[in-house]
Design an enzyme around this catalytic site. Structure first.
Site, PDB file in Angstrom:
ATOM      1  N   SER A 455       0.871  -1.187   0.000  1.00 13.32           N
ATOM      2  CA  SER A 455       0.000   0.000   0.000  1.00 13.32           C
ATOM      3  C   SER A 455       0.900   1.226   0.000  1.00 13.32           C
ATOM      4  O   SER A 455       2.082   1.143   0.366  1.00 13.32           O
ATOM      5  CB  SER A 455      -0.847  -0.025   1.271  1.00 13.32           C
ATOM      6  OG  SER A 455      -1.401   1.254   1.516  1.00 13.32           O
ATOM      7  N   TYR A 468      -1.968  -0.731  10.340  1.00 14.87           N
ATOM      8  CA  TYR A 468      -2.094  -1.087   8.913  1.00 14.87           C
ATOM      9  C   TYR A 468      -0.800  -0.727   8.172  1.00 14.87           C
ATOM     10  O   TYR A 468      -0.230  -1.537   7.429  1.00 14.87           O
ATOM     11  CB  TYR A 468      -3.288  -0.348   8.312  1.00 14.87           C
ATOM     12  CG  TYR A 468      -3.543  -0.648   6.849  1.00 14.87           C
ATOM     13  CD1 TYR A 468      -4.203  -1.791   6.443  1.00 14.87           C
ATOM     14  CD2 TYR A 468      -3.118   0.242   5.854  1.00 14.87           C
ATOM     15  CE1 TYR A 468      -4.439  -2.058   5.102  1.00 14.87           C
ATOM     16  CE2 TYR A 468      -3.340  -0.007   4.506  1.00 14.87           C
ATOM     17  CZ  TYR A 468      -4.012  -1.158   4.139  1.00 14.87           C
ATOM     18  OH  TYR A 468      -4.225  -1.429   2.814  1.00 14.87           O
TER      19      TYR A 468
END
Ligand SMILES: NC(=O)c1ccc[n+]([C@@H]2O[C@H](COP(=O)([O-])OP(=O)(O)OC[C@H]3O[C@@H](n4cnc5c(N)ncnc54)[C@H](O)[C@@H]3O)[C@@H](O)[C@H]2O)c1
Length: 585
Positions: A455, A468
């Site tokens: 990501s 995350y």
């Protein structure tokens, strides 16, 4: 000694020569005829033939003047494509009089097979043709003429490129010189050269009886190349489906030679592989798989419908496994590979969603598609999956570790349970995938590619995404380390870093510290934000395929991800300031 163990041998007389023919497997099965190149004999196919013999009737013959077949007399004029076609028809009549055969050719075996599959007198005798490292001389002639007639700088570059690779062809046209070279040092050193330069494994069996084979074979060039290149046939269209296998590291042939091939072979399946010229010796597993698949598809009447999607040349027939394929980016990636004609394994913890992706993948163009239900964070379940996939579908060529979950919230709101859950899926899921499927790839020794979905959060800090972001940064570093470790084995590793993509991840993301009602509100709010940005998962899927084709290490996908990546490298302070901004929640 022969390595064609268990082969039945027979002799076929034709046009003044005797051809040595070997057969393996059950004659009631479809017949596959393997034609060798120069300077080789039928034994070059040993490894491929052994792998095909369990399913097909495999036939090999020594081309006239090679191996144990006799040479024509006189030699000059004895090796024309017309005579080679007579030989093929004589062999086909002897071993499969009632059914057309599936033809496979390498190097000069492929050059002559192009003649067989494009002349009218063999119509109905050839069911399919797999060509590797040997173009049709007619197509080659037209390719040159086109570039000479309209010489743009690119075309001239292509001509010069192929010209430089053809040095040996000019040499073989000289009188006596090749014969002397083969009788002298070249003949003695040839196995060593193959081993060193082409990485052909050394063996205790010959693939050519040097120097006589190589000296005879020079007439293949002298009898055919110049006349055909000067006056290529206009009607050299293939009357059977063709599978073209192009090794990308071929020192003798440019890939550009096949640019217009669809004009000559409309039912064309293209495949490429990272390998040098002598693929029958270096990549027998891969070739046997592709030949078997193409022959079976032709017998089932499917070979004419070759995959047309972008990158079909690279992925058609390859086995691609995508985790988290039930929704979003994973599903779009599975579809993109399906469109390119891959065989797709759609893995998701949601069984229904995985089944839907598999079903649609088949409709879109996947050669085959299967659904598997597994939670990627469950190590033993992943081990079982890896064993089942290897046993039932084969070793994965491209692995996409994509399954992941969202988790937002401040560091102090994030509980140890929250940490464990997100680490288990986002990091351990990727570790399990790389460990299990990556090992199978490495052990097979034929390369492959691993894509891990990280990501932009991997390089862009944020006060809202401590857990995350940590998992994704770990995925990025894992990918970089693994890339270094697997490079020597021809296995590429890519970290994909999407940015904001309009998927369902917002609806399932957990917001640490929020109660159920508040979490629903935050999920809806984030979904709206992602909806407004509206970056489609299909674009991420395109980036995945491109990344595999070009073996890219790190791919930030959306413009904001690309921007953040640049800032992380050249102005990290700016990113650090941005990281302190409170999220709009
Ligand atoms: N959407 C984005 O903006 C975005 C941005 C950057 C990175 N990513 C990453 O992309 C990947 C895919 O996300 P998406 O946006 O497509 O999400 P998504 O929720 O639309 O799809 C994820 C899929 O993975 C499956 N899945 C989740 N946990 C699993 C598990 N433990 N085992 C097996 N399957 C599981 C889900 O069932 C779902 O089908 C994730 O790794 C995510 O972190 C997404």
């Amino acid at each position: 000694m022969t390595v064609l163990d268990g082969a039945r041998e027979r002799w076929v007389r034709t046009g003044g020569v005797e051809l040595c023919v070997a057969e393996l497997g059950d004659p009631r099965q479809p017949t596959v005829v393997l034609v060798h190149g120069y300077p080789d004999s039928k034994e070059v196919w040993s490894e491929v033939a052994a792998r095909l013999a369990g399913r097909f009737h495999v036939v090999l013959y020594d081309v006239r003047g090679h191996g144990r077949s006799s040479a024509p007399s006189p030699l000059r004029g004895g090796f024309t494509l017309e005579k080679l076609t007579d030989d093929f028809l004589a062999v086909a009549d002897a071993i499969s009089p009632d059914r057309p055969v599936h033809l496979v050719g390498h190097d000069w075996g492929s050059v002559q097979s192009w003649e067989f599959v494009t002349v009218r007198r063999t119509e109905g005798r050839i069911a399919s043709f797999t060509s590797m490292s040997g173009p049709s001389l007619d197509h080659f002639g037209h390719w040159i003429n086109k570039r000479l007639r309209r010489p743009t700088p690119r075309r001239v570059g292509q001509l010069l490129g192929q010209g430089a690779k053809s040095w040996y062809v000019y040499l073989l046209h000289t009188p006596v010189l090749p014969e002397l070279a083969w009788r002298g040092p070249l003949g003695k050193r040839w196995p060593g050269i193959l081993e060193r330069v082409e990485k052909v494994p050394g063996g205790d069996y010959p693939t050519a009886s040097l120097p006589s084979d190589a000296a005879h074979g020079a007439w293949l060039y002298r009898d055919n190349v110049r006349p055909r290149l000067r006056r290529p046939r206009e009607d050299a269209h293939a009357h059977a489906p063709v599978q073209l296998i192009t090794p990308l590291g071929d020192a003798f042939l440019s890939e550009r030679l096949y640019d217009d091939l669809e004009l000559w072979a409309p039912r064309l399946t293209r495949r490429t592989l990272p390998a040098k010229h002598w693929v029958p010796r270096t990549r027998p597993d891969r070739l046997a798989d592709w030949i078997a698949e193409f022959v079976t598809a032709t017998e089932d009447g499917r070979a004419g419908t070759a995959a047309k999607g972008k990158h079909a040349d690279r992925f058609a027939g390859q086995l691609v496994l995508v985790t988290g394929a039930g929704n979003g980016i994973g599903r779009a990636t599975a579809f993109a590979f399906a469109e390119a004609g891959a065989r797709v394994v759609a893995v998701d913890r949601d069984a229904e969603a995985a089944a839907r992706t598999a079903e649609l993948s088949r409709l879109i163009g996947a050669r085959a598609a299967w659904a598997e239900t597994v939670d990627v964070s469950d190590g033993p379940a992943m081990e079982k999956l890896a064993a089942r996939v290897a046993a039932e579908y084969g070793v994965v060529d491209v692995l996409v570790n994509n399954a992941g979950i969202g988790l937002s919230g401040s560091f102090f709101d994030t509980t140890p349970e929250d940490w464990k859950k997100v680490l288990d899926v986002n990091l351990w899921g990727v570790i399990h995938g790389c460990r299990l499927f990556g090992r199978q790839m490495a052990e097979r020794g034929q390369g492959g590619h691993i894509v891990n979905t990280a990501s932009a959060a991997a390089f862009q800090p944020s006060r809202a995404l401590p857990a995350y972001g940590t998992t994704k940064a770990a995925v990025l570093m894992l990918s970089e380390c693994l890339r270094a470790e697997l490079a020597d084995q021809g296995i590429g590793v890519t970290a994909i870093c999407p940015g904001l993509v309009n998927t369902n991840i917002t609806a399932t993301a957990h917001f640490a510290g929020a109660d159920a009602e508040e979490e629903k509100r935050l999920q809806r709010r984030t979904a709206r934000l992602y909806g407004v940005r509206n970056y489609p998962p299909e674009k991420v899927a395109d980036a995945v395929l491109e990344a595999v084709v070009h073996n890219r290490p790190l791919v930030p996908v959306t413009p904001e991800a690309r921007g953040a990546h640049l800032l992380s490298r050249f102005a990290p302070r700016v990113l650090r300031r941005l990281a302190r901004v409170r999220p709009p929640m």
